[in-house]
Enzyme design. Structure first.
Site, PDB file in Angstrom:
ATOM      1  CB  SER A  63     -22.870 -25.453 -38.871  1.00  0.00           C
ATOM      2  OG  SER A  63     -22.492 -25.293 -37.620  1.00  0.00           O
ATOM      3  CG  PHE A 125     -18.115 -18.165 -36.064  1.00  0.00           C
ATOM      4  CD1 PHE A 125     -18.285 -19.347 -35.618  1.00  0.00           C
ATOM      5  CD2 PHE A 125     -18.931 -18.278 -37.357  1.00  0.00           C
ATOM      6  CE1 PHE A 125     -19.071 -20.513 -35.748  1.00  0.00           C
ATOM      7  CE2 PHE A 125     -19.889 -19.345 -37.551  1.00  0.00           C
ATOM      8  CZ  PHE A 125     -19.909 -20.208 -36.738  1.00  0.00           C
ATOM      9  CB  THR A 126     -15.174 -16.338 -40.592  1.00  0.00           C
ATOM     10  OG1 THR A 126     -14.000 -15.211 -40.213  1.00  0.00           O
ATOM     11  CG2 THR A 126     -16.490 -15.404 -40.753  1.00  0.00           C
ATOM     12  CG  LEU A 128     -12.740 -20.391 -34.015  1.00  0.00           C
ATOM     13  CD1 LEU A 128     -13.575 -20.215 -32.954  1.00  0.00           C
ATOM     14  CD2 LEU A 128     -11.499 -21.310 -33.506  1.00  0.00           C
ATOM     15  CG  ASP A 186     -15.478 -29.173 -37.536  1.00  0.00           C
ATOM     16  OD1 ASP A 186     -15.247 -28.028 -37.017  1.00  0.00           O
ATOM     17  OD2 ASP A 186     -16.497 -29.258 -38.215  1.00  0.00           O
ATOM     18  CG  HIS A 213     -17.439 -25.735 -39.060  1.00  0.00           C
ATOM     19  ND1 HIS A 213     -17.762 -26.975 -38.116  1.00  0.00           N
ATOM     20  CD2 HIS A 213     -18.418 -24.951 -39.010  1.00  0.00           C
ATOM     21  CE1 HIS A 213     -19.244 -26.693 -37.772  1.00  0.00           C
ATOM     22  NE2 HIS A 213     -19.373 -25.419 -38.394  1.00  0.00           N
TER      23      HIS A 213
END
Length: 245
Positions: A63, A125-126, A128, A186, A213
């Site tokens: 990333s 965020f985690t 996602l 992702d 992701h």
């Protein structure tokens, strides 16, 4: 001689997030897990990495880590024998001429959410990152446990880089072998980003893997197979051409 591969993690994560991948890559490769810079000034991050990461070794990352590895590879040129990125788009947030990325409005809303509620935004965020994986809840929990060592200022600096970095020039400039791996499901990097990157870099090897992701946590064995095979084959070609000792 064993090839050295320095790996950088993604935004908000410690290098330990890449430990499962590193374990699978060893002993065929000498893997160094490196932390991202944690200064509040994003303009200093690349200089710090250039000072800290060993020269003469492969560069890679996941990333944001992969985006920074690409910048450093372009800067080092012949001092970097190859580049590997995982779930790293050329531009994280969309641009007029690079629409295959996170919509700008979505990214700006995420940044605003981080300013209002850092802890809640990190947790989101985690989720996602883990979406699209075979065990999303477990992956999210593991990622949450790996979010440490970052100050709010460093997290904000990382978001600034995700907003501003445009890796296209660096990727085109870097002449060494490139492997770019993407998750087919992702939630942060659209599938079209891989196709756009292949059009930008026709000589690069670009592959899709059935994962979200969080590829390094979800599919470290498959990921390591792809990376190991690519690096060893590229090294063999370089030595046959007299490029490497």
């Amino acid at each position: 001689m064993t090839e050295v591969l320095s790996l950088l993690p993604g935004w908000s994560c410690s290098p330990t997030a890449l430990q499962p991948l590193a374990d699978c890559l060893r002993p065929a490769l000498e893997v160094r897990l490196e932390a991202l810079p944690l200064s509040a000034n994003p303009a200093n991050w690349l200089d710090e990495l250039d000072e800290r990461l060993p020269r003469g070794g492969w560069l890679g990352g996941w990333s944001l880590g992969g985006m920074l590895a690409a910048q450093l590879a372009a800067r080092r040129g012949g001092d970097c024998p190859g580049l590997v990125t995982v779930a790293s788009n050329a531009c994280f947030s969309s641009r007029e001429d690079w629409p295959e990325a996170m919509p700008l409005a979505t990214f700006e809303a995420f940044r605003e959410s981080f300013q209002q509620d850092p802890a809640g935004t990190l947790k989101r965020f985690t989720v996602l990152c883990s979406r699209g994986g075979s065990a999303p809840r477990q992956s999210a929990q593991r990622l949450q446990a790996l979010q440490h060592g970052w100050s709010p200022e460093a997290l904000a600096a990382g978001l600034c880089l995700l907003a501003e970095l445009d890796g296209r020039d660096a990727l085109r400039q870097y002449a060494g072998p490139q492997l770019h791996l993407f998750g087919a499901d992702d939630a942060l990097v659209p599938q079209g980003g891989a196709a756009s990157l292949q059009a930008l870099l026709p000589q690069a090897q670009i592959e899709m893997i059935a994962a979200g992701h969080a590829l390094p946590l979800e599919t470290p064995e498959l990921l390591s197979e792809r990376i190991r095979a690519f690096i060893l084959a590229a090294t063999k070609r370089q030595r046959a051409l007299g490029v490497r000792p």
